[in-house]
Design a protein around this motif. Structure first.
Motif, PDB file in Angstrom:
ATOM      1  N   MET A 114       0.853  -1.169   0.000  1.00 36.72           N
ATOM      2  CA  MET A 114       0.000   0.000   0.000  1.00 36.72           C
ATOM      3  C   MET A 114       0.898   1.230   0.000  1.00 36.72           C
ATOM      4  N   SER A 115       0.582   2.181  -0.845  1.00 37.78           N
ATOM      5  CA  SER A 115       1.412   3.373  -0.936  1.00 37.78           C
ATOM      6  C   SER A 115       1.172   4.273   0.273  1.00 37.78           C
ATOM      7  N   LEU A 116       2.123   5.136   0.518  1.00 38.86           N
ATOM      8  CA  LEU A 116       1.992   6.062   1.645  1.00 38.86           C
ATOM      9  C   LEU A 116       0.793   6.987   1.462  1.00 38.86           C
ATOM     10  N   GLN A 117       0.567   7.449   0.233  1.00 38.92           N
ATOM     11  CA  GLN A 117      -0.573   8.337  -0.007  1.00 38.92           C
ATOM     12  C   GLN A 117      -1.883   7.597   0.247  1.00 38.92           C
ATOM     13  N   ALA A 118      -1.967   6.344  -0.171  1.00 40.94           N
ATOM     14  CA  ALA A 118      -3.189   5.568   0.053  1.00 40.94           C
ATOM     15  C   ALA A 118      -3.439   5.391   1.547  1.00 40.94           C
ATOM     16  N   THR A 119      -2.374   5.175   2.315  1.00 39.88           N
ATOM     17  CA  THR A 119      -2.518   5.032   3.757  1.00 39.88           C
ATOM     18  C   THR A 119      -3.039   6.321   4.378  1.00 39.88           C
ATOM     19  N   LYS A 120      -2.530   7.457   3.937  1.00 38.57           N
ATOM     20  CA  LYS A 120      -2.991   8.738   4.470  1.00 38.57           C
ATOM     21  C   LYS A 120      -4.473   8.944   4.193  1.00 38.57           C
ATOM     22  N   ASP A 121      -4.905   8.528   3.020  1.00 40.22           N
ATOM     23  CA  ASP A 121      -6.286   8.739   2.631  1.00 40.22           C
ATOM     24  C   ASP A 121      -7.241   7.789   3.346  1.00 40.22           C
ATOM     25  N   ILE A 122      -6.768   6.643   3.792  1.00 36.04           N
ATOM     26  CA  ILE A 122      -7.651   5.637   4.366  1.00 36.04           C
ATOM     27  C   ILE A 122      -8.091   5.984   5.779  1.00 36.04           C
ATOM     28  N   ARG A 123      -7.178   6.197   6.672  1.00 33.89           N
ATOM     29  CA  ARG A 123      -7.527   6.374   8.075  1.00 33.89           C
ATOM     30  C   ARG A 123      -6.595   7.360   8.751  1.00 33.89           C
ATOM     31  N   ASN A 124      -7.162   8.131   9.651  1.00 34.04           N
ATOM     32  CA  ASN A 124      -6.293   8.922  10.503  1.00 34.04           C
ATOM     33  C   ASN A 124      -6.034   8.097  11.768  1.00 34.04           C
ATOM     34  N   PRO A 125      -5.050   8.469  12.572  1.00 29.02           N
ATOM     35  CA  PRO A 125      -4.698   7.649  13.741  1.00 29.02           C
ATOM     36  C   PRO A 125      -5.853   7.413  14.721  1.00 29.02           C
ATOM     37  N   VAL A 126      -6.721   8.389  14.913  1.00 27.47           N
ATOM     38  CA  VAL A 126      -7.839   8.207  15.840  1.00 27.47           C
ATOM     39  C   VAL A 126      -8.807   7.156  15.294  1.00 27.47           C
ATOM     40  N   GLN A 127      -9.075   7.199  14.003  1.00 26.69           N
ATOM     41  CA  GLN A 127      -9.953   6.194  13.402  1.00 26.69           C
ATOM     42  C   GLN A 127      -9.343   4.803  13.506  1.00 26.69           C
ATOM     43  N   LEU A 128      -8.030   4.704  13.257  1.00 24.48           N
ATOM     44  CA  LEU A 128      -7.357   3.411  13.381  1.00 24.48           C
ATOM     45  C   LEU A 128      -7.425   2.882  14.804  1.00 24.48           C
ATOM     46  N   TYR A 129      -7.205   3.761  15.766  1.00 26.79           N
ATOM     47  CA  TYR A 129      -7.268   3.366  17.175  1.00 26.79           C
ATOM     48  C   TYR A 129      -8.656   2.808  17.505  1.00 26.79           C
ATOM     49  N   ARG A 130      -9.684   3.507  17.082  1.00 25.31           N
ATOM     50  CA  ARG A 130     -11.057   3.045  17.337  1.00 25.31           C
ATOM     51  C   ARG A 130     -11.338   1.732  16.632  1.00 25.31           C
ATOM     52  N   ASP A 131     -10.862   1.597  15.396  1.00 29.66           N
ATOM     53  CA  ASP A 131     -11.054   0.336  14.673  1.00 29.66           C
ATOM     54  C   ASP A 131     -10.365  -0.816  15.402  1.00 29.66           C
ATOM     55  N   CYS A 132      -9.168  -0.561  15.897  1.00 30.55           N
ATOM     56  CA  CYS A 132      -8.447  -1.607  16.635  1.00 30.55           C
ATOM     57  C   CYS A 132      -9.186  -1.984  17.914  1.00 30.55           C
ATOM     58  N   LEU A 133      -9.717  -0.997  18.623  1.00 29.95           N
ATOM     59  CA  LEU A 133     -10.473  -1.301  19.846  1.00 29.95           C
ATOM     60  C   LEU A 133     -11.751  -2.068  19.531  1.00 29.95           C
ATOM     61  N   ARG A 134     -12.417  -1.738  18.436  1.00 33.46           N
ATOM     62  CA  ARG A 134     -13.611  -2.498  18.031  1.00 33.46           C
ATOM     63  C   ARG A 134     -13.246  -3.944  17.721  1.00 33.46           C
ATOM     64  N   LEU A 135     -12.114  -4.124  17.050  1.00 28.99           N
ATOM     65  CA  LEU A 135     -11.661  -5.472  16.747  1.00 28.99           C
ATOM     66  C   LEU A 135     -11.353  -6.240  18.024  1.00 28.99           C
ATOM     67  N   VAL A 136     -10.734  -5.577  18.988  1.00 25.05           N
ATOM     68  CA  VAL A 136     -10.448  -6.207  20.281  1.00 25.05           C
ATOM     69  C   VAL A 136     -11.753  -6.644  20.955  1.00 25.05           C
ATOM     70  N   ASP A 137     -12.759  -5.791  20.910  1.00 22.16           N
ATOM     71  CA  ASP A 137     -14.048  -6.157  21.493  1.00 22.16           C
ATOM     72  C   ASP A 137     -14.612  -7.400  20.823  1.00 22.16           C
ATOM     73  N   TYR A 138     -14.506  -7.459  19.505  1.00 22.01           N
ATOM     74  CA  TYR A 138     -15.023  -8.612  18.768  1.00 22.01           C
ATOM     75  C   TYR A 138     -14.233  -9.874  19.099  1.00 22.01           C
ATOM     76  N   VAL A 139     -12.914  -9.778  19.057  1.00 22.19           N
ATOM     77  CA  VAL A 139     -12.069 -10.940  19.327  1.00 22.19           C
ATOM     78  C   VAL A 139     -12.283 -11.440  20.748  1.00 22.19           C
ATOM     79  N   SER A 140     -12.428 -10.537  21.692  1.00 19.33           N
ATOM     80  CA  SER A 140     -12.565 -10.950  23.089  1.00 19.33           C
ATOM     81  C   SER A 140     -13.886 -11.679  23.331  1.00 19.33           C
ATOM     82  N   THR A 141     -14.917 -11.415  22.534  1.00 23.88           N
ATOM     83  CA  THR A 141     -16.162 -12.161  22.696  1.00 23.88           C
ATOM     84  C   THR A 141     -15.982 -13.605  22.273  1.00 23.88           C
ATOM     85  N   LYS A 142     -15.012 -13.864  21.388  1.00 18.97           N
ATOM     86  CA  LYS A 142     -14.757 -15.218  20.924  1.00 18.97           C
ATOM     87  C   LYS A 142     -13.686 -15.929  21.751  1.00 18.97           C
TER      88      LYS A 142
END
Length: 94
Positions: free
Chosen positions: A1-29
Motif C-alpha cells: 500500500m502506498s503512503l498516499q493511500a494510507t494517508k487517505d484511508i484512516r487517521n490515527p484516531v480512526q485506526l485506534y477506534r477500529d483496533c479497539l472495536r476489533l479487540v471487542d469482537y475478538v474478546s467475545t470469541k
C-alpha cells in the motif's frame, strides 16, 4: 500500500477506534478483553509523540496490516466452516 493511500484511508484516531472495536469482537470469541485493550493502548501510546511523517505512515501501515491480517484469517476460518477448505487468494480478487 502506498503512503498516499494510507494517508487517505484512516487517521490515527480512526485506526485506534477500529483496533479497539476489533479487540471487542475478538474478546467475545476468545476472552482477554483487558489484556488485548492494553496491548492496543500501549502500542498507540508508544507512537503518540511521532512527528516524522514517514514514521507516522509506517505506524499507520502496521495498524492497517494488523486489521487486514485478522480479517483474512477470519475469512479463511469461515470458509473452512462452510466446507470450502481452499485458501482464499486475495491477490486474484483485486
Amino acid at each position: 500500500m502506498s503512503l498516499q493511500a494510507t494517508k487517505d484511508i484512516r487517521n490515527p484516531v480512526q485506526l485506534y477506534r477500529d483496533c479497539l472495536r476489533l479487540v471487542d469482537y475478538v474478546s467475545t470469541k476468545q476472552g482477554g478483553l483487558a489484556t488485548l485493550r492494553q496491548q492496543v493502548r500501549s502500542t498507540f501510546d508508544a507512537n503518540r509523540n511521532l512527528t516524522d511523517p514517514q514514521a507516522i505512515d509506517t505506524a499507520k501501515e502496521a495498524a492497517i496490516r494488523g486489521l487486514s491480517n485478522f480479517f483474512v484469517h477470519e475469512a479463511q476460518v469461515l470458509a473452512k466452516k462452510d466446507g470450502r477448505s481452499e485458501q482464499v487468494d486475495w491477490k486474484k480478487e483485486e
